[in-house]
Design an enzyme around this catalytic site. Structure first.
Site, PDB file in Angstrom:
ATOM      1  N   LYS A   1       0.910  -1.297  -0.015  1.00  0.00           N
ATOM      2  CA  LYS A   1       0.033  -0.171   0.193  1.00  0.00           C
ATOM      3  C   LYS A   1       0.938   1.396  -0.041  1.00  0.00           C
ATOM      4  CE  LYS A   1      -4.359   1.522   2.210  1.00  0.00           C
ATOM      5  NZ  LYS A   1      -5.083   1.098   3.513  1.00  0.00           N
TER       6      LYS A   1
ATOM      7  N   ASP B   1      -2.160   9.538  -6.409  1.00  0.00           N
ATOM      8  CA  ASP B   1      -0.761   9.726  -6.538  1.00  0.00           C
ATOM      9  C   ASP B   1      -0.028   8.356  -6.101  1.00  0.00           C
ATOM     10  OD1 ASP B   1      -0.966   9.606  -3.700  1.00  0.00           O
ATOM     11  OD2 ASP B   1      -0.365  11.547  -3.321  1.00  0.00           O
ATOM     12  N   GLY B   2      -0.868   7.349  -5.629  1.00  0.00           N
ATOM     13  CA  GLY B   2      -0.312   6.148  -5.602  1.00  0.00           C
ATOM     14  C   GLY B   2       0.543   5.891  -4.074  1.00  0.00           C
TER      15      GLY B   2
ATOM     16  N   ARG C   1     -10.332 -10.837  -4.535  1.00  0.00           N
ATOM     17  CA  ARG C   1     -11.730 -10.213  -3.793  1.00  0.00           C
ATOM     18  C   ARG C   1     -12.866 -10.703  -4.596  1.00  0.00           C
ATOM     19  NH1 ARG C   1      -7.054  -6.623  -4.186  1.00  0.00           N
ATOM     20  NH2 ARG C   1      -7.344  -5.029  -2.789  1.00  0.00           N
TER      21      ARG C   1
ATOM     22  N   ASP D   1     -15.244  -4.760  -3.230  1.00  0.00           N
ATOM     23  CA  ASP D   1     -13.676  -4.809  -3.864  1.00  0.00           C
ATOM     24  C   ASP D   1     -12.669  -4.984  -2.489  1.00  0.00           C
ATOM     25  OD1 ASP D   1     -14.673  -2.112  -3.541  1.00  0.00           O
ATOM     26  OD2 ASP D   1     -12.644  -1.620  -3.614  1.00  0.00           O
TER      27      ASP D   1
END
Length: 458
Positions: free
Chosen positions: A114, A126-127, A187, A253
């Site tokens: 993450k 922005d990840g 998921r 999800d």
């Protein structure tokens, strides 16, 4: 080799399905990499506890490939319902899966991230991950693990030296990259994407993959998969309730088909038995409130059933769905008795005790953590008021499942309420003091040992 040869057993099963379920991606190149948290207890289960800090940073911050596992990072593709609205524009937007191992208990485990940078699914993001978000994930996973909730584990937090701007917290704020250890990252939304795209071949392959690698069954039967997922997720819902935990965003999800909780954003632990208690400030309707979580998770499992309709008939899928409610009713009793430290007696006696306990909690609005602490082993303290009288007679015949003989029982109960979470973060933000965090993790782990079944705690 920079890993423990006794415990390190690399795997690469994910490559069986990456051609249609994921995309190869590259990690961000961070300005700095400073280890802030390394979970050597979890690392020992996959042979990584012997890494030096330099090796740890190289593999879990710079993401140099670990030996003999996946060839590189993969961002997972999926769709999902978000607050009951279907969204086909999803996927791993700030994370990826980059390694698989077979753990000491025989389970296939994955390392996912993450905050590791942008992917094809980042959209306008922005990840990145805030350091505060990483600290909160440590606290959530440590507390849930101690309370017997199946959860991903926070393996590593590395500060990355970037200043992030966020609309829901003071900015600029510090950045981090997190590595979680999880029993898979497939998921319900992974199946929803395949149904949306009418990919029957992919659906059959994914069913077989999950059954083989996460349930240990050599089968491609979608009804069998739904049956198992319904049972596992019902168990998760029951343990959330016994823990007083509110995930906050139970979108499809965010529901792992292994029944393991993961991906923590606006989580909270409820201070009292308040059915309407919510975690997310944006959950205006209370869709994912404390008492609505079983319904929410069951609704998500129904979306899995709908997706599997692509390759299965409706009637057996509907029958498999009925297992959710049956399992939940059994598991909520088991979970609450576990947290009360009682050995089940079976049948109507257990159900009556749990119903009476829940009613007393609701009427008294007593602290959840204090009540579980005080009643552990089967005694209602004399100072508890008349709302607990009905429980006193019902609990008397029960046998404790373990003694209150450790140091934990001489002190006060551990909790993880929002005020303490903020208090733990404050000295980190203000003067880089991590003492409160490390002390809290140690105390929560001590609580976990005190609550664990004797064989597990040994």
């Amino acid at each position: 080799m920079p890993v423990s040869p006794q415990a390190y057993r690399p795997a690469s099963a994910l490559t069986e399905i990456t051609d249609f379920i994921a995309d190869p991606v590259a990690p961000a190149d961070f300005p700095r990499t400073i280890i802030r948290f390394r979970n050597d207890r979890a690392a020992a289960e996959i042979g990584l506890e012997t890494l030096t800090d330099e090796e740890w940073t190289w593999h879990l911050g710079r993401f140099a490939p670990l030996p003999d596992t996946l060839p590189g990072p993969f961002a997972m593709r999926y769709h999902g319902h978000q607050f009951r609205h279907y969204n086909s524009d999803l996927g791993d937007g700030r994370g990826f899966t980059f390694a698989q191992m077979t753990a000491t208990d025989g389970r296939l485990l994955e390392l996912g991230t993450k905050g590791s940078g942008q992917t094809p699914y980042s959209r306008s993001g922005d990840g990145r991950l805030t350091l505060k978000g990483g600290v909160r994930e440590i606290l959530a996973t440590e507390m849930l693990e101690a309370l017997n909730v199946p959860t991903s584990r926070t393996l590593s937090i590395i500060e990355t030296g970037e200043a992030l701007h966020r609309g829901d917290e003071p900015s600029p704020t510090r950045s981090a990259v997190m590595v979680r250890m999880s029993h898979g990252h497939i998921r319900i939304g992974s199946f929803q994407r395949l149904a949306f795209e009418r990919d029957e071949a992919g659906m059959r392959r994914l069913v077989a993959y999950v059954l083989r690698h996460f349930y240990g069954e050599d089968s491609d039967d979608p009804v069998r998969l739904l049956t198992l997922v319904a049972q596992r997720t019902a168990t998760l819902a029951a343990r959330y309730m016994a823990a007083g935990f509110v995930h906050g965003v139970l979108n499809s999800d965010n529901i792992n088909v292994t029944g393991e909780s993961f991906d923590y954003g606006p989580w909270r632990f409820a201070p009292t038995w308040d059915p309407e208690f919510t975690a997310a400030y944006f959950d205006h309707s209370g869709l994912y409130a404390l008492a609505r979580q079983p319904e929410a998770i069951q609704w998500d499992v129904m979306q899995l059933a709908s997706s599997l309709r692509l390759i299965a008939e409706s009637e057996p899928l509907i029958a498999a769905l009925e297992g959710f409610a049956t399992t939940y009713q059994q598991e909520i009793v088991t979970a609450i008795l576990w947290r009360l430290g009682l050995t089940p007696r079976g049948g109507t006696e257990d159900r009556a005790l749990v119903q009476t306990f829940e009613r007393a909690l609701r009427e008294s609005q007593a602290s959840l953590d204090r009540t579980y602490f005080d009643l552990f082993g089967g005694q209602v303290p004399d100072h508890y008021d008349e709302s607990w009288n009905a429980l006193r007679d019902l609990i008397e015949p029960y046998t404790p499942r373990r003694a209150r003989d450790g140091a934990y029982w001489q002190g006060s109960p551990e909790s993880m309420l929002i005020d303490e979470v903020e208090a733990i973060w404050a000295p980190i933000a203000e003067h880089d003091d991590w003492t409160l965090l490390h002390d809290k993790v140690a105390r929560v782990r001590a609580m976990g040992r005190a609550l664990a079944d004797p064989a597990a705690a040994a």
